[in-house]
Scaffold this motif. Sequence first.
Motif, short mmCIF file in Angstrom:
data_model
loop_
_atom_site.label_atom_id
_atom_site.label_comp_id
_atom_site.label_asym_id
_atom_site.label_seq_id
_atom_site.Cartn_x
_atom_site.Cartn_y
_atom_site.Cartn_z
N TYR A 1 0.83 -1.20 0.00
CA TYR A 1 0.00 0.00 0.00
C TYR A 1 0.86 1.25 0.00
CZ TYR A 1 -4.36 -2.49 1.04
OH TYR A 1 -5.46 -3.30 0.97
N ALA A 2 0.31 2.33 -0.50
CA ALA A 2 0.88 3.66 -0.35
C ALA A 2 -0.16 4.50 0.37
CB ALA A 2 1.20 4.27 -1.72
N GLY A 3 0.23 5.07 1.50
CA GLY A 3 -0.67 5.91 2.26
C GLY A 3 -0.41 7.38 1.97
N LEU A 4 -0.98 8.24 2.79
CA LEU A 4 -0.77 9.67 2.61
C LEU A 4 0.70 10.03 2.79
CD1 LEU A 4 -3.90 10.86 4.60
CD2 LEU A 4 -3.61 10.88 2.11
N GLY B 1 -3.65 -3.51 -3.40
CA GLY B 1 -3.00 -2.30 -2.92
C GLY B 1 -2.67 -1.31 -4.00
N ASN B 2 -1.87 -0.32 -3.64
CA ASN B 2 -1.47 0.73 -4.56
C ASN B 2 0.00 1.13 -4.34
OD1 ASN B 2 -2.19 1.84 -1.98
ND2 ASN B 2 -2.18 3.88 -2.89
N GLY B 3 0.76 0.25 -3.66
CA GLY B 3 2.12 0.58 -3.27
C GLY B 3 3.18 -0.03 -4.17
N PRO B 4 4.41 -0.12 -3.67
CA PRO B 4 5.54 -0.60 -4.49
C PRO B 4 5.41 -2.05 -4.96
CG PRO B 4 6.31 0.53 -2.52
CD PRO B 4 4.85 0.33 -2.34
N TYR B 5 4.67 -2.88 -4.20
CA TYR B 5 4.53 -4.29 -4.55
C TYR B 5 3.06 -4.70 -4.53
CZ TYR B 5 9.54 -4.56 -3.42
OH TYR B 5 10.90 -4.37 -3.38
N TRP C 1 -0.07 -16.27 -2.04
CA TRP C 1 -0.10 -16.45 -0.58
C TRP C 1 -0.37 -17.91 -0.25
CZ3 TRP C 1 -3.63 -13.07 3.11
CH2 TRP C 1 -3.26 -13.34 4.44
N THR C 2 0.65 -18.60 0.20
CA THR C 2 0.50 -19.97 0.70
C THR C 2 0.54 -19.88 2.22
OG1 THR C 2 1.71 -20.82 -1.22
CG2 THR C 2 1.43 -22.31 0.67
N HIS C 3 -0.61 -20.04 2.84
CA HIS C 3 -0.73 -19.79 4.28
C HIS C 3 0.24 -20.63 5.10
CE1 HIS C 3 -4.05 -16.96 4.33
NE2 HIS C 3 -4.61 -17.66 3.35
N LYS C 4 0.86 -19.95 6.05
CA LYS C 4 1.82 -20.54 6.99
C LYS C 4 3.09 -21.06 6.29
CE LYS C 4 -1.62 -21.56 10.53
NZ LYS C 4 -2.14 -22.52 11.52
N VAL C 5 3.27 -20.65 5.03
CA VAL C 5 4.48 -21.03 4.29
C VAL C 5 5.21 -19.79 3.78
CG1 VAL C 5 5.45 -22.32 2.35
CG2 VAL C 5 3.51 -23.26 3.62
N LYS C 6 4.55 -18.99 2.94
CA LYS C 6 5.18 -17.81 2.37
C LYS C 6 4.15 -16.97 1.64
CE LYS C 6 6.54 -20.11 -1.95
NZ LYS C 6 7.65 -20.43 -2.86
N ILE C 7 4.55 -15.76 1.29
CA ILE C 7 3.74 -14.92 0.42
C ILE C 7 4.68 -14.32 -0.62
CG2 ILE C 7 3.92 -12.84 1.87
CD1 ILE C 7 0.98 -12.25 1.03
N GLU C 8 4.30 -14.42 -1.89
CA GLU C 8 5.11 -13.92 -3.00
C GLU C 8 4.59 -12.55 -3.43
OE1 GLU C 8 7.72 -15.46 -4.05
OE2 GLU C 8 7.48 -17.54 -3.38
N MET C 9 5.50 -11.57 -3.49
CA MET C 9 5.15 -10.22 -3.92
C MET C 9 5.92 -9.90 -5.20
SD MET C 9 3.33 -9.46 -1.15
CE MET C 9 3.06 -7.69 -1.27
N VAL C 10 5.28 -9.18 -6.10
CA VAL C 10 5.95 -8.74 -7.32
C VAL C 10 5.87 -7.23 -7.42
CG1 VAL C 10 5.56 -10.90 -8.55
CG2 VAL C 10 3.85 -9.07 -8.70
N LYS C 11 6.80 -6.65 -8.14
CA LYS C 11 6.84 -5.20 -8.29
C LYS C 11 5.56 -4.68 -8.93
CE LYS C 11 9.49 -1.43 -10.37
NZ LYS C 11 10.66 -1.05 -11.20
N ASN C 12 5.03 -3.59 -8.40
CA ASN C 12 3.88 -2.91 -8.98
C ASN C 12 4.41 -1.80 -9.89
OD1 ASN C 12 1.51 -1.58 -9.61
ND2 ASN C 12 1.27 -0.65 -7.58
N ASP C 13 4.39 -2.04 -11.19
CA ASP C 13 4.94 -1.09 -12.14
C ASP C 13 4.13 0.20 -12.23
OD1 ASP C 13 7.14 -2.66 -12.94
OD2 ASP C 13 5.85 -3.85 -14.27
N GLU C 14 2.91 0.20 -11.71
CA GLU C 14 2.08 1.39 -11.77
C GLU C 14 2.39 2.38 -10.65
OE1 GLU C 14 0.02 1.94 -14.35
OE2 GLU C 14 0.90 0.08 -15.11
N TYR C 15 3.11 1.93 -9.63
CA TYR C 15 3.46 2.83 -8.52
C TYR C 15 4.57 3.76 -8.96
CZ TYR C 15 5.42 4.46 -4.08
OH TYR C 15 5.91 5.25 -3.06
#
Length: 530
Positions: free
Chosen positions: A61-64, A199-203, A210-224
């Motif tokens: 996310y990107a906040g104020l 979201g609206n942030g960097p990733y 999201w594999t619960h209790k294992v990991k979460i994969e994030m990728v770059k958000n090119d629109e940020y």
Amino acid sequence: MAAASALVLTGCSSSGGDNKGGDAKGDSAAIITVNGSEPESGLIPSDTNEVGGGRILDIMYAGLYYYDAKGNPKLDVAESVDTTDSKVYTIKLKADQKFTNGDPVDAESFVNAWNDAAKFSNARKNASWFSNIEGFDDTKDAELTGLKVVDDTTFTVTLKSAQSDFPLQLGYSSFYPVPKSAFDADGNITKDYGQNPIGNGPYKVADKGWTHKVKIEMVKNDEYKGDREAKNGGLSIVFYDSYDAAYADLLGGNLDVLDQIPDTAYANYKDDLGDRWINQPAAIFQSFTIPERLDHFAGEEGQLRREAISRAINRPQITDKIFSDTRTPAVDWSSPVINGFSDSLKGKDVLTYDAKKAKELWAKADAISPWTGKFQIAYNADGGHQAWVDAVSNDLKNNLGIDASGAPNPLFGDFRQTITDRSIQTAFRSGWQGDYPGLSNFLLPLYKTGASSNDGDYSSAEVDKLLEEGVAAKDVEAANEKFHAAEEILFKDLPAIPLWYQNAVSGYSEAVSNVTIGWNSVPLYYEITK
């Protein structure tokens, strides 16, 4: 932002190198592997108040505002936040911003998210963060009448009372916007959204990432297009069962960045990592909480037992022997890197080791009601806490003559759930990692009656009054005077037992560069290159 700017923290750091790693160049598509923990619940900004979920929200996310490495607030989605009286704020957003699903980041995305957060029946964990906005009601559903949409990129916030540090709070995740698609017909964020956040942030969360209790994969958000644009292709956040396992992966080249080196490696980590370690002050306060609802811990008896327990703990010995001086014994309720920290508060001697005094106080409590049962400190076993919990328990055994021990829970999320639903029947590990860099952040969420993270259900009308007066004070110095007075009462009541301040002691692999640890001990993931 004058008030907010005056509240920023300062600090220093030490490391084997320059805190940055090597060559700044790297593969912009590379995935950085880092450690984390399974979020307690779904990833709804206003319903997440723990570190594992919080760090994910902060990068998706990107906040104020966002906070830079030193805790300085920087404009992110906001173009400006203006006020003439610290009570009515006009917030203007940068134009043409979007969530990753195409929904606009507009005034309504903030106003609707904040109304959902404050709605009584939604029972959001962070609802109290909105309590000073006009219309907030903690007894029934009510709209935040203090929020007004002026146009697509402008809204106003009217507070119940002046709050000089309000802008500083606006970088915290509770205040993030939420897209239109997240809401049902009644204007509430759906439960499903928490499992599939947008979201609206960097990733952004990768497809089925999201594999619960294992990991979460994030990728770059090119629109940020903000200042935190990712210099890598994404993150693989692995949920480890223990920091020891994470450290082994770091040494084996299977983990790029570890935010907290386990205490079992303190004697060797500098040799193991060469110049790839960081040891610097952070806004982290550690304690354990004893709910007043537990037998023997209410009223005068409880006050005597709390002080006895506090005086029975040899903090200097534990921070030296177990933590190799990566912790500092506490003398207040915040952190040395926070503006307003004081080491001269009245009543701080309750944190001084005094076995004789501890026994005397315990005996006085026994005269009121003889002690029965055993004393346990619950903790999450995946967080590297066993050694200090065992050491504290041994101090209590030896100095108070009671059966004391740790009560481990394998996973952080499960441990937090027992605290949130009040099913836990023991004392429990607690503490605070700063959400924003102000003294009020270490007090209001934890010790104000009914606050979002007041997990011990502590309530003091006197403390509440001082905290409210501090928030409404004309400037930072006047505010801190009120907060210090509240801290001195906390030393008498001891709703939690302060232990020590925690340094950020981190490490990274040979594969990555540009590793910086922020003011709150969280790596600046978007800067890392590989």
